[in-house]
Design an enzyme around this catalytic site. Structure first.
Site, PDB file in Angstrom:
ATOM      1  N   CYS A  13       0.840  -1.205   0.000  1.00 32.51           N
ATOM      2  CA  CYS A  13       0.000   0.000   0.000  1.00 32.51           C
ATOM      3  C   CYS A  13       0.872   1.251   0.000  1.00 32.51           C
ATOM      4  O   CYS A  13       0.609   2.217   0.721  1.00 32.51           O
ATOM      5  CB  CYS A  13      -0.955  -0.002   1.180  1.00 32.51           C
ATOM      6  SG  CYS A  13      -0.197  -0.336   2.785  1.00 32.51           S
ATOM      7  N   GLY A  14       1.925   1.205  -0.807  1.00 35.02           N
ATOM      8  CA  GLY A  14       2.788   2.370  -0.945  1.00 35.02           C
ATOM      9  C   GLY A  14       3.531   2.679   0.343  1.00 35.02           C
ATOM     10  O   GLY A  14       3.930   1.799   1.095  1.00 35.02           O
TER      11      GLY A  14
END
Length: 303
Positions: free
Chosen positions: A88-89
């Site tokens: 998720c980054g």
């Protein structure tokens, strides 16, 4: 032709990876809408209970709850909200960077720090640095469950009431929009003056004084039924629970948004890599064909 075979295998490998990231992007996009709806549905309750608590702080009841009393700070508790899954980054990286920076500041001041981890990523990071974890709750799923959250944060709340810690902080991600999520670090207990909304974003309606708090120019005089202690105890507990629940809901919405964006970027990058490899494959194949033709022509000329 061995080089051509290797390139072809590499292209297939990247294509398979792109299928996975594309599927994860679509799943995250589907979950993102539901997570955002839950997050927005919880904001009115969190806003109202915050306003009531802010008004209560301006009243002067005979009974003052421990949550409202300032102390000399010697030890603190921190509730850290992260995700259970990765990909998720920089969502978890950003919040943990902020938490570790504050942790270092507390240690430099000689304060004892204990943590409650909500989410596997935060728990694993705190475990690696040998931080004191007094409670944790992992595998929260796609929907926040207040009953599970209460069990984890109750350890910190009880320690605060008993005087073992003098302040409790909350670290989480605030959902701004699909492309932007911000890490926040706010004081949960004792109740800070003003009680600003930590999850209010620019463009949203603020309260009358413009900073997310209830108007402060008026005094408040309540009539309590059955008595002040019962009402205030229940209200402030609901305030803390509502803020933690909203933090988890905001973090889940941030997680799905960040994952969708990260997987879209990964899919786009995979497509670029496939195009580059396809170009290299075509050039290598053309060079091999040209070499074979040259060998045939050279052999024919020699005969």
């Amino acid at each position: 032709m061995a080089g051509i075979k290797e390139i072809r295998n590499k292209i297939k490998s990247v294509q398979n990876t792109r299928k996975i990231t594309k599927a994860m992007e679509m799943v995250a996009a589907s979950k993102m809408r539901k997570a955002q709806d839950r997050m927005r549905a919880g904001r009115p309750y969190a806003t109202k209970v915050r306003e009531i608590a802010a008004n209560l702080m301006q009243a002067h009841p005979d009974y003052r709850h421990p949550y409202m009393m300032e102390r000399d700070i010697r030890s603190v508790g921190v509730v850290v909200v992260t995700t259970d899954k990765g990909l998720c980054g920089g969502l978890n990286t950003n919040i943990m960077r902020l938490v570790l920076a504050r942790y270092k500041e507390f240690q430099e001041k000689g304060l004892d720090v204990q943590f409650t981890a909500l989410g596997s990523k935060g728990a694993s990071t705190l475990g690696r640095i040998d931080a004191k974890i007094v409670s944790q709750e992992v595998q929260l799923g796609d929907q926040p469950n207040l009953d599970r959250l209460i069990g984890a944060i109750k350890v910190q709340l009880d320690d605060f009431v008993d005087g073992k810690i003098d302040a409790v902080y909350l670290a989480s991600n605030r959902f701004v929009n699909t492309m932007r999520q911000e890490p926040i670090f706010v004081r949960l207990l004792p109740l800070p003056s003003g009680l600003t909304d930590p999850f209010q974003t620019e463009g949203e309606d603020a309260a009358a004084n413009g900073n997310g708090t209830a108007p402060s120019q008026y005094g408040w005089d309540y009539i309590y039924e059955p008595d002040a202690k019962a009402v205030i105890d229940d209200l402030l507990l609901r305030y803390v629970e509502g803020l933690v629940y909203q933090a988890v809901a905001e973090n889940m919405a941030s997680e799905q948004s960040a994952r969708m964006v990260a997987m879209k970027a990964a899919s786009d990058n995979a497509k670029k890599v496939i195009d580059d490899l396809q170009l290299v494959y075509n050039k290598t194949r053309q060079a091999a064909i040209t070499k074979e033709i040259s060998e045939i022509v050279g052999g024919a000329a020699a005969v």
